[in-house]
Design an enzyme around this catalytic site. Sequence first.
Site, PDB file in Angstrom:
ATOM      1  CD  GLU A 192      -4.548  -5.755   2.691  1.00  0.00           C
ATOM      2  OE1 GLU A 192      -5.240  -5.114   3.356  1.00  0.00           O
ATOM      3  OE2 GLU A 192      -3.045  -5.993   2.860  1.00  0.00           O
TER       4      GLU A 192
ATOM      5  CD  GLU B 299      -3.057  -1.081   2.277  1.00  0.00           C
ATOM      6  OE1 GLU B 299      -3.048  -0.058   2.923  1.00  0.00           O
ATOM      7  OE2 GLU B 299      -3.914  -1.846   2.265  1.00  0.00           O
TER       8      GLU B 299
HETATM    9  C1  LIG Z   1     -10.547  -1.207   6.575  1.00  0.00           C
HETATM   10  C2  LIG Z   1      -9.753  -2.090   6.849  1.00  0.00           C
HETATM   11  O1  LIG Z   1      -9.774  -3.098   7.561  1.00  0.00           O
HETATM   12  N1  LIG Z   1      -8.550  -1.819   6.571  1.00  0.00           N
HETATM   13  C3  LIG Z   1      -7.153  -2.673   6.760  1.00  0.00           C
HETATM   14  C4  LIG Z   1      -6.975  -3.741   5.761  1.00  0.00           C
HETATM   15  O2  LIG Z   1      -5.807  -4.400   5.910  1.00  0.00           O
HETATM   16  C5  LIG Z   1      -4.868  -3.756   6.189  1.00  0.00           C
HETATM   17  C6  LIG Z   1      -3.789  -4.581   6.454  1.00  0.00           C
HETATM   18  O3  LIG Z   1      -2.529  -4.704   5.752  1.00  0.00           O
HETATM   19  C7  LIG Z   1      -4.986  -2.768   7.069  1.00  0.00           C
HETATM   20  O4  LIG Z   1      -3.722  -1.867   7.053  1.00  0.00           O
HETATM   21  C8  LIG Z   1      -5.893  -1.873   6.988  1.00  0.00           C
HETATM   22  O5  LIG Z   1      -6.242  -0.847   7.780  1.00  0.00           O
END
Ligand SMILES: CC(=O)N[C@H]1CO[C@H](CO)[C@@H](O)[C@@H]1O
Length: 843
Positions: free
Chosen positions: A272, A201
């Site tokens: 994700e 990310e």
């Molecule tokens: C909305 C949410 O759950 N965001 C998470 C998704 O997963 C990543 C893990 O890498 C988190 O960093 C996010 O906050």
Amino acid sequence: MAVSGRILLRITLFTLLVASSIAHDKKDHDDGDDHKAENKVNQGVTYDGRSVIINGKRELLFSGSIHYPRSTPDTWPDLLTKAKYGGLNVIQTYVFWNIHEPIEGQYNFEGQYDLVKFIKLIGEHKMYATLRVGPFIQAEWNHGGLPYWLREVRNITFRSDNEPFKHYMKKFVTMIIDMMKKEKLFASQGGPIVLSQIENEYNTIQLAFRELGDSYVQWAGKMAVGLNTEVPWIMCKQRDAPDPIINTCNGRHCGDTFTGPNRRNKPSLWTENWTAQYRVFGDPPSQRSAEDLAYSVARFFSKNGSLVNYYMYHGGTNYGRTSAAFTTTRYYDEAPLDEYGLQRDPKWGHLKDLHKALNLCKKALLWGSPTVQKLGPDQEVRTYKQPGTSLCAAFLANNDTQNAQTFHFRGKQYRLPARSISILPDCKTVVYNTQMITAQHNTRNFVRSATANKNFNWQMYKEYVPTQLGSMTKEPMELYELTKDTTDYAWYTTSIELGPRDLPMKKEIFPVLRVASLGHGLLAFVNGEYIGFAHGSKVEKSFVFQKPVKLKAGVNQITLLGTLVGLPDSGAYMEHRFAGPRSITILGLNTGTLDLSVNGWGHQVGLNGEKKKIYTEKGSTKVEWRKLSESPALTWYKGYFDTPEGNNPVAIRMTGMGKGMVWINGQNIGRYWMSYLSPLKQPSQSEYQIPRSFLKPTQNLIVILEEQEGNPKDVEILLVNRDTICSYVTEYHPPSVRLFESKGGSLRAKVDDLKPKAELTCPNHKKIVAVEFASFGDPFGACGSYSLGNCTFPVSKKVAEKFCLGKTSCQIPLDAEDFDKQNDACPHMKKALAVQVKCAYKN
Ligand SMILES: CC(=O)N[C@H]1CO[C@H](CO)[C@@H](O)[C@@H]1O
Ligand SMILES: *[C@@H]1O[C@H](CO)[C@@H](O)[C@H](O)[C@H]1NC(C)=O
Ligand SMILES: *[C@@H]1O[C@H](CO)[C@@H](O)[C@H](O)[C@H]1NC(C)=O
Ligand SMILES: *[C@@H]1O[C@H](CO)[C@@H](O)[C@H](O)[C@H]1NC(C)=O
Ligand SMILES: *[C@@H]1O[C@H](CO)[C@@H](O)[C@H](O)[C@H]1NC(C)=O
């Protein structure tokens, strides 16, 4: 086989796959997923604009995140089996640098940290693996996975075009890739790894580094590709992922928010998909319904998607001090497999059904061409067809969030509930609707263990509160730098001398101690006496502690215990975050405000109990324990318990406690925090998992470090099950997708099976021992709390008992004659059947 010669010519490349997946279809019965990953990959992995290509074949990939350090190795086979049975063919995991290299150059790949064993197990379960090397991973993991020592490297800037960072990143990534290669774990070597990820990310912080951010992405891509894994690399949330790296989507609704791959020859992948939201202390529980999740995934696959990854499929537990700042010890408990690895239904089952439905569309999806047709302002149909063949799959989408809608499509009429997608693998038969769950439901029960709670014999040891410490500096030292991630605790002491005239005249007026801290928590003591506790939050780590204090004429000792709840795990310049007390003043003295910030401070890292390891059998003999009496702040408690009966997962409910940590036979099961209430006026987490592998048959040592004024007398050990199962099915429901088979593009199922029915299956081959609720009519509510509506067939319970009692699994057709349809109390109503049963081992 219904595929004509003409197509065979057109798609010679793919005939093998068509033939082989039809062969699979034959033997599929209950778990009917026609995508059993053949994990023997010998032609490597590539991709095109449609999908990842494994062994020369396009694939639909259903992936789930399971992180090896968040469960114990004895449970890995069970988790993977349940994931596979839930229709997954890929397991995705991060690699957690800071547990593997806690001290520079000293590696740990043992036990829960055995990455190679985990990847091999994925292969043995005939699934593929995605390795997200990072090495920055965020993941609500302590320091986002970066080791603390990295912060101390001269001139380092994390995650930027910075020589020291790039040096260590390359070194670690290369070591991991070499380790995987040596064990032949990449698909190109016959192993399960089909994709790897570099960075994580990065788009969210790239701007902060300007051109150094852009050049870092290019460098990271080149470095990764240069490692010659022969499987594709991905970068999630990275618009400018350099070729040949695939940019992928993370989020809740990638079907509608993802702007797509940055090249036409890259597939649309969703790395994700949040199955809920991770929790921090102070949060209420998180929900994401099975229906919403299914809608997003169906939407994504209807729009060229070919890989979805559930983040998390099993969240598990942040044992020890592994969670990021303020993150709860339980992680994504709302995932399809809950914290304890139990199937959370209907989420697990509804997604399993979705995977089956999408697999029935597989050939049309991967080799057909898509068209989209608007049928109304909020309605559309997306169709995948292969011209000249019978291959045709359709997705009917009703985007109206309020109302059900009726569709006319290819001469037939379909009714779709509000905001739902129906899947028609032959463009005729609805086998699945995202809003209408045919899978069973269940609820979780925490049952007090009969064996374990008999006699803890609690004893206590009050932690020593220092009043004068060496290691003096003018100002209090920064807390991360002081603890270096070896403990959550550090002491700060200073002293002030007051004259009688400095103190307020009136007895009832007290001076106030005020501490502004950058985080995360603080206990204050004056002259050895506990004054109070304060803390920040995930959103605002800094806070101000302010309490009246009794001071005396002469020398007064001020002692502060700075506490941490994990290092931060996100954002730019993570190496420049700070914590601990900053500005310390005493207000309300006759002389005015006294600033102690530069008064000279002594320091001590860690508690005495930690140094002596009094949470171990051996260490516990090094201090004197007393009988449980009052409950002062900062106290250790020690007790013993026998292993709970049976083999269900085990938890401890921390009733009556405030905040601290628990060790079982010397192993830290994580931080608890009962006193931080959510807006629902409840602790964010009351039960904490105790892995069975930490236990021995009798006399398990439990040690609790309580920071506040908790008392363990009401703490209890629990057994966890999901033995309450339910079914809720209406006369509108599509038949269960599990009953269908696909034969070269056409669907097959027994006509009898096509009528809606309630289906129930006990976990672990238990048997149905009681029907707790049954109503055919208009029952309402949720599993665990159904109620009768205005209309019910009085025989409902008898019918359910006839079909189900004593069985491991049963089906109750909604049109069963036993319901005595002559005496229908509400003949004009479309009815529902709700059933709740209890499962148990029968002696
Ligand atoms: C909305 C949410 O759950 N965001 C998470 C998704 O997963 C990543 C893990 O890498 C988190 O960093 C996010 O906050
Ligand atoms: C650290 O950075 C400064 C300023 O950029 C530079 O002068 C110095 O040589 C660097 N030190 C090391 C050890 O790289
Ligand atoms: C799906 O792929 C087709 C063919 O490449 C393309 O025409 C279409 O725009 C894509 N649809 C979406 C929603 O990306
Ligand atoms: C559904 O609505 C959302 C939000 O308004 C929108 O983003 C999406 O494109 C819509 N989808 C369809 C199928 O109309
Ligand atoms: C029962 O009937 C009443 C009156 O028609 C209605 O308001 C109520 O919503 C119904 N209850 C259920 C559970 O359908």
